[in-house]
Design an enzyme around this catalytic site. Structure first.
Site, mmCIF file in Angstrom:
data_model
loop_
_atom_site.group_PDB
_atom_site.id
_atom_site.type_symbol
_atom_site.label_atom_id
_atom_site.label_comp_id
_atom_site.label_asym_id
_atom_site.label_seq_id
_atom_site.Cartn_x
_atom_site.Cartn_y
_atom_site.Cartn_z
ATOM 1 N N SER A 12 0.797 -1.236 0.000
ATOM 2 C CA SER A 12 0.000 0.000 0.000
ATOM 3 C C SER A 12 0.824 1.278 0.000
ATOM 4 C CB SER A 12 -0.930 0.020 1.203
ATOM 5 O OG SER A 12 -2.024 -0.804 0.934
ATOM 6 N N LYS A 16 0.408 3.431 -2.906
ATOM 7 C CA LYS A 16 -0.753 4.330 -3.031
ATOM 8 C C LYS A 16 -0.367 5.802 -2.906
ATOM 9 C CE LYS A 16 -3.747 0.695 -1.145
ATOM 10 N NZ LYS A 16 -4.468 0.214 0.052
ATOM 11 N N TYR A 61 -4.388 3.354 8.093
ATOM 12 C CA TYR A 61 -5.732 2.800 8.281
ATOM 13 C C TYR A 61 -6.272 3.204 9.648
ATOM 14 C CZ TYR A 61 -3.969 0.238 4.325
ATOM 15 O OH TYR A 61 -3.419 -0.081 3.128
ATOM 16 N N VAL A 106 1.139 -3.754 3.885
ATOM 17 C CA VAL A 106 1.092 -5.048 4.572
ATOM 18 C C VAL A 106 2.360 -5.878 4.354
ATOM 19 C CG1 VAL A 106 -1.403 -5.411 4.826
ATOM 20 C CG2 VAL A 106 -0.274 -6.123 2.738
HETATM 21 N N1 GLU Z 1 -2.346 -5.163 -1.926
HETATM 22 C C1 GLU Z 1 -2.883 -5.153 -0.599
HETATM 23 C C2 GLU Z 1 -4.367 -5.376 -0.636
HETATM 24 O O1 GLU Z 1 -5.010 -4.852 -1.500
HETATM 25 C C3 GLU Z 1 -2.531 -3.836 0.024
HETATM 26 C C4 GLU Z 1 -2.944 -3.729 1.453
HETATM 27 C C5 GLU Z 1 -1.909 -2.980 2.283
HETATM 28 O O2 GLU Z 1 -0.730 -2.920 1.980
HETATM 29 O O3 GLU Z 1 -2.330 -2.440 3.291
HETATM 30 O O4 GLU Z 1 -4.912 -6.060 0.166
#
Ligand code: GLU
Length: 309
Positions: free
Chosen positions: A64, A67, A243, A261
């Site tokens: 993530s 992003k 988050y 993650v």
């Molecule tokens: N590719 C992971 C998902 O979509 C990203 C989640 C993350 O890194 O928090 O679940």
């Protein structure tokens, strides 16, 4: 002020000895195979110093954290009209929550929860086939880091695609509200691949420098974004980057940050430094357990919290 190299070395040593390392993400099988004993840190300061320690040269799945870069690119494509499709409020929910999306009629709370990132990816797909959109994301990250060796880990992308049922649900749900404009499989494929970009802590710290330096890349002297946009991306990282652990991260570390993650965190000390840490074990909110702890020590010792000493 203590010497940055000493602080970074000390943190890596301390983290290396800790027994409480959190739990590696298992819902993406390829990530479950990563050794939880890794710890890496890299700090790129505004005056050009680079301090690295631990496993700072081992590539890990940025997940993530990508992003942040896709948000930057999407803002470049559509400017502030992006905010008609994605909100700017912390979610207080898990990163892949569907319940909130239903209540809010398919418009994601912010660009860093999965639904928001899928909407951002949809914007980057405008006018491009998925392969080109992905190429653009990778080129942007390579340019920001000034490193063409950064790559996409295809095994991770495949693993994520094979198990990404919830992301598929989120994307289909948003499509039903016409929040996504491109075919769901194009959005998902591009999203899974940008999450599967692999970087070392050193590369990630270098790629984040434009956010610490008012949008400028110090190597090239070029601006990747305006100072105002850099400031706003940092604001979103602070409020939404972890988050439903974002409040705790701001409380303890006091820096804008984005976790993934894969166990990485990119943190920004505006005007001072771009910092990358990596430790694969996660806490209950899905953020790197030792990564957060390391940043807490670093921000405290260097007096880098944006909230003061
Ligand atoms: N590719 C992971 C998902 O979509 C990203 C989640 C993350 O890194 O928090 O679940």
């Amino acid at each position: 002020m203590p010497d940055l190299h000493d602080v970074v070395d000390e943190i890596a040593e301390k983290m290396g000895q800790r027994e409480d390392r959190g739990a590696v993400a298992t819902y993406i099988p390829q990530l479950a195979r990563v050794d939880p004993r890794h710890f890496g840190i890299a700090v790129a300061t505004a005056d050009g110093t680079l301090a690295c320690a631990g496993d700072s040269e081992i590539p890990f799945s940025i997940q993530s954290i990508s992003k942040v870069f896709t948000l930057t690119l999407a803002l470049g494509v559509v400017g502030d009209s992006l905010w008609r499709r994605v909100g700017r409020e912390p979610s207080g929910n898990a990163f892949n929550s569907i319940a909130q999306l239903e209540l809010e009629k398919g418009v994601p709370r912010n660009p860093f929860i999965n639904a928001g990132a899928l909407a951002v990816t949809d914007v980057i797909l405008s006018g491009h086939p998925p392969r080109e959109a992905l190429g653009e994301i990778l080129r942007f990250i390579r340019f920001a880091a000034q490193d063409d060796s950064i790559f996409i880990d295809e095994a991770v992308a495949r693993s994520e695609k094979a198990t990404g049922f919830r992301n598929a649900a989120l994307a289909n749900f948003m499509k039903s509200f016409a929040v996504l404009q491109h075919p769901v499989d194009h959005v998902l494929g591009t999203y899974f691949h940008h999450c599967a970009i692999a970087m070392t802590c050193r590369q990630l710290a270098l790629a984040g420098r434009f956010l610490a330096q008012s949008g400028r890349n110090p190597d090239t002297g070029f601006s990747l974004v305006s100072p105002e946009r850099a400031r706003r991306i940092n604001a979103l990282m602070l409020t939404c980057g972890h988050y439903d652990g974002s409040g705790e991260f701001a409380f303890r570390v006091g820096l804008p940050g984005k976790s993934g993650v894969g166990g990485g965190i990119l943190a920004i000390a505006p005007g001072r430094a771009s910092i990358a840490v990596w430790s694969p074990g996660l806490d209950a909110a899905g953020n790197s357990h030792l990564g957060r702890m390391a940043l807490e020590i670093l921000a405290h010792k260097m007096k880098w919290s944006i909230f003061g000493d």
